[in-house]
Scaffold this active site. Structure first.
Site, short mmCIF file in Angstrom:
data_model
loop_
_atom_site.label_atom_id
_atom_site.label_comp_id
_atom_site.label_asym_id
_atom_site.label_seq_id
_atom_site.Cartn_x
_atom_site.Cartn_y
_atom_site.Cartn_z
N PHE A 140 0.85 -1.19 0.00
CA PHE A 140 0.00 0.00 0.00
C PHE A 140 0.88 1.24 0.00
O PHE A 140 1.76 1.39 0.85
CB PHE A 140 -0.92 0.02 1.22
N ASP A 165 9.18 2.87 1.73
CA ASP A 165 7.99 3.57 2.23
C ASP A 165 7.86 3.31 3.72
O ASP A 165 7.42 2.24 4.15
CB ASP A 165 6.76 3.07 1.46
N LYS A 205 2.39 9.71 8.45
CA LYS A 205 1.61 9.29 9.62
C LYS A 205 2.12 9.81 10.99
O LYS A 205 1.70 10.85 11.43
CB LYS A 205 1.47 7.77 9.63
C1 LIG Z 1 -0.97 5.28 5.12
C2 LIG Z 1 0.06 4.90 4.14
C3 LIG Z 1 0.24 5.63 2.95
C4 LIG Z 1 -0.66 6.78 2.56
O1 LIG Z 1 -0.62 7.85 3.46
P1 LIG Z 1 -1.79 8.95 3.45
O2 LIG Z 1 -1.32 9.97 4.44
O3 LIG Z 1 -3.05 8.26 3.84
O4 LIG Z 1 -1.87 9.49 2.08
C5 LIG Z 1 1.28 5.25 2.11
N1 LIG Z 1 2.08 4.21 2.41
C6 LIG Z 1 1.93 3.50 3.54
C7 LIG Z 1 2.89 2.38 3.83
C8 LIG Z 1 0.92 3.80 4.43
O5 LIG Z 1 0.75 3.07 5.53
#
Ligand SMILES: *Cc1c(COP(=O)(O)O)cnc(C)c1O
Length: 399
Positions: free
Chosen positions: A139, A224, A253
């Site tokens: 994700f 990420d 986050k």
């Molecule tokens: C939550 C998340 C995203 C997206 O972040 P948003 O602030 O919701 O756009 C991208 N990569 C990972 C691994 C995430 O957990």
């Protein structure tokens, strides 16, 4: 019988909002530390922290003070003018990475990944590289670039085709990665542990192999850390425990402790792929979010929260693993970032039973419950959840 305030707000939410989230079960009114209260005055122990965001819990004095002070002094400059909090934050993040690099500040995770993807595309065009590799079930966000990288067909397929060639490999399979990454690959995007897939760590050595494959082929290694970073696993960044140095790290986050901020960190040459005019954001790196992020980093350091994530995360995982119940299959994850694995796809019912018992948890997959509590959680609070969990499972089992 008159409706509760929760029922009233849920009905009005349903009528006013697009149906993309469904209607959330709880209407929160306020929080303090790891506790939150709903609009009907029910108290919960917050074990999800707004999806790994509220790293200092709710209403932490350091965050309140930093944000209040900054919003009163200077709330916004745009990128036409610089300000000290953004400089301090960029320097601080590079210091935590322990490697020379450059920073781009955004407002969210998906925007941090958009920046990384644009760097990968520009780098690729300059070097004859025309595709990127990402992991199945990974994700990376919901905007079109980040969605193109997201390996979950159910949220991706109806919005394609995407303007970039993304090739997906099974997560954790180093041989498949080696096969997929050639000297025409611009970048490899990976999470250190797949969060939305259900807090799935890779096998030992996978990240080191990925780093090696990228170095040998010249692909950028983009990590990420949007969910895993800023202390969640007991390290500033989860990749640091793997002994690798990525080319790009994205975070968001937990960085702002609840204020919206994301960052794309380019290490070495990846930090200077963008030239003047290549990218931008009006709100990105605004002074208030930067002040919040600085307060978060200071507080993690001052209160020893990396150590706490390690020790209390282990205590939580060991405690769950010691419970014998037919619905409970196991536990996985790192630090204060765990998934409770269920023997059947009944995570929604376990989440509801936890809520009834006064605990907010997240049914991240049909058979997995995600825990990502504030890093300020105490040993007593961990113990209270461990005491309640057998009863929660029993209630879900009987429901
Ligand atoms: C939550 C998340 C995203 C997206 O972040 P948003 O602030 O919701 O756009 C991208 N990569 C990972 C691994 C995430 O957990």
């Amino acid at each position: 019988m008159s409706a509760t305030r929760t029922e009233d707000l849920r009905a009005r939410y349903e009528a006013a909002f697009m149906p993309n989230y469904g209607v959330p079960p709880v209407a929160l009114a306020r929080g303090e530390g790891t506790a939150v209260w709903d609009v009907d005055g029910r108290r919960y122990l917050d074990l999800i922290g707004g999806i790994a965001v509220s790293s200092l819990g709710h209403g932490h004095p350091a965050l309140v003070e930093a944000v209040s002070r900054q919003v009163a002094v200077l709330a916004h400059t745009s990128n036409l003018y610089l300000h000290e909090p953004e400089v301090l934050l960029a320097e601080r993040l590079l210091g935590l990475l322990g490697a020379p690099g450059r920073v781009f500040l955004a407002n969210s995770g998906t925007e941090a990944n958009e920046a990384a993807l644009k760097i990968a595309i520009k780098y690729g065009k300059a070097h004859g590289r025309d595709y990127v590799v990402a992991a199945e079930m990974g994700f990376h966000g919901r905007t079109l670039g980040a969605l193109a990288l997201t390996g979950k067909p159910s949220i991706r397929d109806q919005f394609g085709p995407f303007p970039i060639d993304v090739r997906f490999v099974p997560y954790g399979d180093a041989a498949a990665l080696r096969e997929a990454v050639t000297d025409r690959c611009a970048a490899v995007f990976l999470e250190p542990t797949q969060g939305e897939a259900g807090v799935v760590p890779p096998p030992e050595g996978y990240f080191a192999a990925a780093r090696r494959i990228c170095s040998e082929t010249g692909a950028l290694f983009v990590v990420d850390e949007i969910q895993s970073g800023i202390g969640r696993t007991g390290h500033w960044f989860a990749h640091q425990a793997e002994g690798v140095v990525p080319d790009i790290v994205t975070i968001a986050k937990g960085l702002g402790g609840g204020l919206p901020i994301g960052a794309c960190l380019g290490l070495g040459p990846a930090g200077t792929v963008f030239a003047k005019g290549d990218h931008g954001s009006t709100f990105g790196g605004n002074p208030v979010s930067c002040a919040a992020a600085l307060a978060v980093l200071d507080t993690i350091e001052r209160e020893g929260l990396l150590e706490r994530a390690k020790t209390l995360g282990a205590r939580l995982a060991d405690g769950i693993a010691a419970i014998r119940h037919p619905l409970l299959k196991g536990v996985r994850g790192r630090g204060l970032w765990l998934a409770v694995l269920l023997a059947r796809p009944c995570a929604d019912r376990v989440q509801a039973a936890a809520q009834d018992a006064g605990f907010l948890v997240n049914a991240v997959q049909p058979d997995a419950i995600r825990l990502a509590p504030p890093l300020v959680i105490t040993g007593d609070e961990v113990a209270s959840f461990l005491d309640a969990l057998p009863g929660i499972l029993e209630a879900a089992n009987g429901a």
